[in-house]
Design a protein around this motif. Structure first.
Motif, PDB file in Angstrom:
ATOM      1  N   ALA A 131       0.819  -1.215   0.000  1.00  0.00           N
ATOM      2  CA  ALA A 131       0.000   0.000   0.000  1.00  0.00           C
ATOM      3  C   ALA A 131       0.852   1.265   0.000  1.00  0.00           C
ATOM      4  CB  ALA A 131      -0.922  -0.004   1.220  1.00  0.00           C
ATOM      5  N   GLU A 132       2.173   1.092  -0.134  1.00  0.00           N
ATOM      6  CA  GLU A 132       3.132   2.207  -0.166  1.00  0.00           C
ATOM      7  C   GLU A 132       3.098   3.022   1.118  1.00  0.00           C
ATOM      8  OE1 GLU A 132       2.426   4.357  -3.791  1.00  0.00           O
ATOM      9  OE2 GLU A 132       3.368   2.805  -5.021  1.00  0.00           O
ATOM     10  N   ARG A 133       2.924   2.304   2.210  1.00  0.00           N
ATOM     11  CA  ARG A 133       3.053   2.897   3.546  1.00  0.00           C
ATOM     12  C   ARG A 133       4.136   2.103   4.257  1.00  0.00           C
ATOM     13  NH1 ARG A 133      -2.862   3.352   6.128  1.00  0.00           N
ATOM     14  NH2 ARG A 133      -1.560   3.974   7.890  1.00  0.00           N
ATOM     15  N   ALA A 176       4.683   2.786   9.706  1.00  0.00           N
ATOM     16  CA  ALA A 176       4.010   1.833  10.591  1.00  0.00           C
ATOM     17  C   ALA A 176       5.033   0.793  11.046  1.00  0.00           C
ATOM     18  CB  ALA A 176       2.848   1.156   9.870  1.00  0.00           C
ATOM     19  N   VAL A 177       4.701   0.074  12.105  1.00  0.00           N
ATOM     20  CA  VAL A 177       5.535  -1.022  12.605  1.00  0.00           C
ATOM     21  C   VAL A 177       4.613  -2.141  13.068  1.00  0.00           C
ATOM     22  CG1 VAL A 177       7.191  -1.793  14.337  1.00  0.00           C
ATOM     23  CG2 VAL A 177       7.427   0.486  13.350  1.00  0.00           C
ATOM     24  N   ALA A 178       4.879  -3.359  12.606  1.00  0.00           N
ATOM     25  CA  ALA A 178       4.159  -4.538  13.075  1.00  0.00           C
ATOM     26  C   ALA A 178       5.024  -5.213  14.129  1.00  0.00           C
ATOM     27  CB  ALA A 178       3.879  -5.495  11.918  1.00  0.00           C
ATOM     28  N   VAL A 318      -6.371   0.873   5.293  1.00  0.00           N
ATOM     29  CA  VAL A 318      -6.132   0.292   3.968  1.00  0.00           C
ATOM     30  C   VAL A 318      -7.465  -0.227   3.430  1.00  0.00           C
ATOM     31  CG1 VAL A 318      -4.893  -1.474   2.662  1.00  0.00           C
ATOM     32  CG2 VAL A 318      -3.786  -0.365   4.616  1.00  0.00           C
ATOM     33  N   PRO A 319      -7.870   0.153   2.226  1.00  0.00           N
ATOM     34  CA  PRO A 319      -9.134  -0.352   1.667  1.00  0.00           C
ATOM     35  C   PRO A 319      -9.128  -1.874   1.619  1.00  0.00           C
ATOM     36  CG  PRO A 319      -8.307   1.482   0.361  1.00  0.00           C
ATOM     37  CD  PRO A 319      -7.214   1.122   1.314  1.00  0.00           C
ATOM     38  N   PRO A 320     -10.237  -2.528   1.971  1.00  0.00           N
ATOM     39  CA  PRO A 320     -10.255  -3.996   2.031  1.00  0.00           C
ATOM     40  C   PRO A 320      -9.907  -4.674   0.721  1.00  0.00           C
ATOM     41  CG  PRO A 320     -12.473  -3.074   2.276  1.00  0.00           C
ATOM     42  CD  PRO A 320     -11.508  -1.950   2.408  1.00  0.00           C
TER      43      PRO A 320
END
Length: 528
Positions: A131-133, A176-178, A318-320
């Motif tokens: 998603a380019e994030r 972001a970080v998972a 993020v769109p599903p």
């Protein structure tokens, strides 16, 4: 850049004794890591008390000592003492402040549960990057962000290391970080002072009861990630009873909760599953709209992991449809149903998996069994290891050959359930799995007691005991015939085994490939 002691501790309850303007250039909690002008935190551990090292760290140049009680110091000249109620909590808060509160600038997704944390975080990372994030990853298989690996220890690093990693990832451009959040990390306050955008729950089965006294305590520790201390959007799998209980509690508290499961009121609802070769198609309703999610992860238990990852992506905006499409080419993490591939190809398959709990082991074996059944029905077909056309549809009915063991110095209560779960396999090779400080044969004897005599009897017994893990893997590969699946469980990506004070390099993935090549040599069919 250095910060003053008073600046770092401005919002932490404490008493500063000495010069509050002394500069602090780093945060340390291990004496051997201390550098000049560091603040050293005297953390009280299970076996070691950091207060005992105060004199040593001063000799190394520490400018500040953070303690719960006055340490014994032979030389206090020029040293600032900071008295706090809890050095662990102060370590987390001070590290977050020192590194500029990096989690506030990141969308941190914290994933907890007994099984699935590694896979879910890898899938979240994949979805966000597509998603380019740009998304960082911190967990069992290591840490990375924006194409750069970062050194880290433990599934969830100590709080000071965690905040440093957040800062590095922020500086690399991550959005972001998972993060895998273990029960140990929650119990020891490693994620304190972390701002979460999302907290996610996969499932709860028996594990770590050597550390947590009871299953109820284990669940209570997991629930801390969903407490008011960590406000966030909650993503909770309600496939199991513990998830349903947690979801109900958080909804009653007014939290925003995304539920995943098969119930009609779930935010992400599983309607049905279909298969195409080794690929799985999940037919879902996401917020009431139908979506089909196709993925190539082996193992029916990955249905829950995929759905939880989708829930996290949904929580992050993020769109599903975009999230669902991105999963088509998502790869499994290292050592999670990872196939061992060599040339020449064999008419059987070898997989390495991290399953090390009774539930995970049972699910791994049952998933392999279902894959064999689907293949026999002409539904599931495996690709050839050399990349050629599918061939297994013409193979005879296969068996599951399982290699597994139980760790030493760990939850002894799960050894009998592990043995029981292993009996779902057609042939079991019981072996060593990281003895630590316990005797290998002592661990094996405890597991062996859980088997019925009929499983151990005869030359072709269902259960064969081979203490040498390398030899057990070779024996399973040599036993395999056309159509079989060899499943090597327990260690996954891990590359080290401990025998008391000795550590050796052992990687199941490499051992599996080596065993395949040795069989090729024995059959005079090796590639030259």
């Amino acid at each position: 850049m250095p910060r003053s002691c008073a600046d770092i501790f401005a919002h932490i309850p404490c008493t500063i004794i000495g010069n509050g303007n002394v500069p602090v250039r780093g945060i340390a909690y291990r004496s051997q890591d201390v550098r000049p002008q560091d603040a050293f935190f005297c953390v009280v551990g299970a076996n070691v008390d950091g207060h005992e090292f105060a004199d040593d760290v001063i000799s190394r140049g520490a400018s500040t000592i953070v303690c719960e009680r006055p340490p014994y110091l032979t030389n206090t000249q020029g040293v600032t003492e900071v008295m706090v109620a809890d050095t662990r909590r102060a370590l987390a808060e001070a590290a977050a402040e020192f590194y500029g509160r990096p989690s506030q600038e990141l969308s941190v997704v914290g994933v907890t549960g007994t099984n699935g944390k590694t896979t879910v975080t890898h899938l979240v990372e994949h979805i966000m990057n597509v998603a380019e994030r740009p998304c960082g990853l911190i967990g069992t298989c290591g840490s990375r962000a924006c194409g750069h690996p970062f050194e880290s220890a433990h599934t969830t690093p100590e709080s000071a290391d965690l905040q440093r990693l957040f800062g590095l990832m922020r500086d690399e451009g991550a959005q972001a970080v998972a993060l895998e959040v273990s029960s140990h990390a929650l119990s020891l306050g490693r994620v304190a002072a972390t701002d979460f955008a999302v907290t996610a729950f996969t499932n709860l089965t028996q594990d770590h009861l050597d550390y947590h006294s009871t299953f109820e305590e284990y669940f209570a520790v997991k629930k801390r990630l969903f407490s008011d201390e960590f406000p966030a959007v909650r993503v909770i799998s309600v496939f199991g009873s513990y998830g349903r209980t947690l979801a109900q509690e958080r909804l009653a508290c007014g939290d925003e909760v995304i539920t995943v499961g098969a119930d009609e009121d779930c935010t992400i609802r599983l309607r049905s599953i279909s298969y195409a070769g080794l690929r799985t198609r999940l037919h879902l309703d996401i917020e009431g709209a139908p979506f089909t999610v196709e993925h190539g992860l082996l193992g029916d238990y990955n249905t829950e992991n995929v759905m939880v990852a989708l829930g996290c992506a949904l929580a992050l905006g993020v769109p599903p449809g975009q999230a669902a499409r991105s999963l088509m080419d998502a790869a499994a993490p290292a050592g999670r149903m990872e196939r061992a591939v060599v040339a020449p190809a064999f008419p059987f398959s070898v997989y390495v998996d991290y399953a090390h709990t009774p539930d995970a082991l049972g699910q791994a074996v049952s998933s392999a069994k279902r894959a064999l059944a689907r293949r026999a029905e002409g539904v599931g077909v495996e690709d050839r290891a050399d990349g050629g056309c599918p061939v297994e549809s013409a193979l005879p009915e296969g068996r599951v050959l399982l290699v597994f063991g139980c760790e030493g110095d760990r939850d002894r209560g799960k050894r009998a359930p592990m043995a029981e779960a292993s009996l779902a396999a057609d042939v079991v090779f019981l072996t060593n799995d990281n003895a630590h400080g316990e005797g290998v044969l002592d661990v094996l004897a405890q597991v062996e007691k859980a088997y019925p005599e009929t499983a151990l009897a005869g030359q072709d017994a269902q259960v064969r005991i081979i203490p040498d893990r390398k030899a057990a893997i070779q024996a399973a590969v040599d036993e395999a015939r056309a159509g079989d699946i060899v499943l090597i469980c327990g260690r996954g990506h891990e590359g080290k085994m401990m025998f008391g004070s000795d550590t050796i390099q052992v990687d199941d993935r490499e051992e599996a490939r080596y065993a395949l090549l040795m069989r090729a040599v024995a059959e005079r069919r090796e590639v030259r």
